[in-house]
Design an enzyme around this catalytic site. Structure first.
Site, mmCIF file in Angstrom:
data_model
loop_
_atom_site.group_PDB
_atom_site.id
_atom_site.type_symbol
_atom_site.label_atom_id
_atom_site.label_comp_id
_atom_site.label_asym_id
_atom_site.label_seq_id
_atom_site.Cartn_x
_atom_site.Cartn_y
_atom_site.Cartn_z
ATOM 1 N N ARG A 56 -2.054 -7.697 -47.458
ATOM 2 C CA ARG A 56 -2.722 -8.631 -46.532
ATOM 3 C C ARG A 56 -2.415 -10.059 -46.945
ATOM 4 N NH1 ARG A 56 -7.411 -10.066 -47.787
ATOM 5 N NH2 ARG A 56 -8.293 -8.018 -48.210
ATOM 6 N N LYS A 206 6.886 -12.002 -27.091
ATOM 7 C CA LYS A 206 7.688 -12.393 -25.938
ATOM 8 C C LYS A 206 9.148 -12.623 -26.356
ATOM 9 C CE LYS A 206 3.829 -11.914 -23.809
ATOM 10 N NZ LYS A 206 2.687 -12.416 -24.469
HETATM 11 C C1 LIG Z 1 1.880 -18.414 -23.443
HETATM 12 C C2 LIG Z 1 1.167 -17.312 -24.169
HETATM 13 N N1 LIG Z 1 0.490 -17.592 -25.293
HETATM 14 C C3 LIG Z 1 -0.169 -16.637 -25.973
HETATM 15 C C4 LIG Z 1 -0.196 -15.323 -25.520
HETATM 16 C C5 LIG Z 1 -0.983 -14.296 -26.293
HETATM 17 O O1 LIG Z 1 -0.109 -13.505 -27.030
HETATM 18 P P1 LIG Z 1 -0.366 -11.962 -27.418
HETATM 19 O O2 LIG Z 1 -0.402 -11.191 -26.136
HETATM 20 O O3 LIG Z 1 0.789 -11.636 -28.300
HETATM 21 O O4 LIG Z 1 -1.679 -11.913 -28.140
HETATM 22 C C6 LIG Z 1 0.503 -14.981 -24.370
HETATM 23 C C7 LIG Z 1 0.493 -13.595 -23.884
HETATM 24 O O5 LIG Z 1 0.883 -13.304 -22.769
HETATM 25 C C8 LIG Z 1 1.204 -15.999 -23.671
HETATM 26 O O6 LIG Z 1 1.872 -15.736 -22.540
#
Ligand SMILES: Cc1ncc(COP(=O)(O)O)c(C=O)c1O
Length: 386
Positions: A56, A206
């Site tokens: 961790r 993403k």
């Molecule tokens: C611009 C943006 N920031 C943060 C997040 C949150 O990320 P996660 O889904 O990995 O928790 C997303 C998720 O779609 C996003 O599109």
């Protein structure tokens, strides 16, 4: 900034493949091993071999990713989390105490809005909404206890553009940290720290991961003291990236530059097709010359990215029908993978923003344009629009 590591002179594509990626000391393995381990043998009490005691706190696979993330954004510290929201949660609990205030944008990922409105608020954190594409509006929203100004650029799902350097000035004057969610652009297209931001946030789920096979998040900062505080909270709160997830993100990052070039090129063609289509009433893509943020995007981004949104004539049902008819564009949430995705933000990713200042148009469709043949993508959209 990263001169001490002797890496700053290298180009992004080189850093993406090599920063933090030493060949394995024991075997020479070129790919960083997945250290699927929770604890480490000590040579006598407190005698740590490689500085690792418990995964961790730190794990060699995660360390390799974190060094890579720091190098790609030109920062001193990168931290990898279990999800983008875990990274955001760690950040807000590090920066804010009850009574503090944060300015959030009027166009942002619905989950970020939910984190402030439904979670942070219960712990006494105050927030208000301002359009971050208008630095004056953000300045007016600042209060004596504003500790952070949060922006997303390009934003999700309306592809709004924030002038990061202008907002950095507003934040500096206010004595607040400028936080930039750089998920849509990735560090290849946009470098927020160099433009004056204090913290860069990613959903590595993403473009960084890039293959729709991992959920992860990251923070990158240049301020060592803030980096230490974040690392303390990362360990104290515990929402770390596991070794295999860290490895998947690292593998994705190696091809980030080539993927982003293709995402941007394909999205530009898609935006052009939509802009000329009689059933499309409005296209949101910062690469289009009539996009209100086009000039700013051209100034601060290498290219305009792979996300395109549009409104459909005929209202909400017409937008839902387009999503349902698409075949090559897979109907699904998320974005940034090699495969193209289509979704209806009002009913899917941004349902949690309904009734708020962040509510999205009901006839909006969002595309994550993948790296398939652009001709096949254009043909699919043409048939989906009917
Ligand atoms: C611009 C943006 N920031 C943060 C997040 C949150 O990320 P996660 O889904 O990995 O928790 C997303 C998720 O779609 C996003 O599109």
């Amino acid at each position: 900034m990263s001169d001490q590591r002797g890496q700053r002179h290298q180009h992004f594509e080189t850093l993406a493949i090599h920063a933090g990626q030493e060949a394995d000391q024991a075997t020479g393995a070129v790919s960083v091993p997945i250290y699927q381990v929770s604890t480490y043998k000590q040579d006598g009490v407190g005698g740590l071999r490689g500085g690792y005691e418990y995964s961790r706190s730190a794990n060699p696979t995660r360390t390799a990713l974190e060094e890579n993330l720091a190098a790609l954004d030109g920062g001193r510290r990168g931290l990898a989390f279990a999800s983008g929201l875990a990274a955001e949660d760690c950040l807000l609990r590090t920066l804010l105490v009850p009574g503090d205030h944060v300015v959030i944008p009027d166009d942002a990922y619905g989950g970020t809005f939910r984190l402030f409105a439904k979670v942070a608020e219960r712990w006494g954190v105050e927030w208000s909404v301002a359009s971050s594409s208008d630095p004056r509006a953000v300045r007016e929203a600042v209060r004596p206890r504003t500790k952070a100004i949060w922006v997303e650029t390009p934003s999700n799902p309306l592809l709004g553009i924030t002038d990061i350097a202008a907002l950095a000035d507003v934040a500096r004057t206010a004595g607040a940290k400028l936080v930039v969610d750089n998920t849509f652009a990735s560090p290849y297209l946009q470098q927020p720290l160099a433009l004056g931001a204090d913290v860069v946030v990613y959903s590595t789920t993403k473009y960084m991961g890039g293959h729709s096979d991992v959920v992860g998040g990251a923070l990158v900062v240049d301020d060592e003291a803030l980096g230490e505080e974040l690392a303390f909270h990362q360990n104290a709160m515990g929402a770390i990236a596991g070794p295999f997830d860290a490895w998947l993100v690292m593998r994705g990052i190696k091809t980030l530059a080539v993927r982003m070039d293709r995402h941007s090129a394909n999205a530009a063609r898609v935006a052009e097709l939509l802009a000329a289509h009689p059933k499309v009433t409005k296209v949101y893509y910062p690469g289009l010359p009539d996009h209100p943020g086009h000039e700013t995007a051209a100034k601060q981004m290498r290219s305009f990215g792979g996300m395109v949104s549009f409104q459909v004539a005929g209202g909400e049902q017409a937008a839902v029908d387009v999503c349902d008819r698409a075949k090559l564009f897979t109907l699904g949430e998320s974005l940034g993978g090699v495969e193209s995705l289509i979704e209806h933000p009002g009913r899917m990713t941004h349902a949690s923003a309904a009734g708020s200042a962040l509510e999205v148009p009901a006839d909006l469709v969002r595309l994550s344009v993948g790296i398939e043949s652009v001709d096949d993508l254009l043909a699919d959209l043409t048939q989906a629009l009917g």
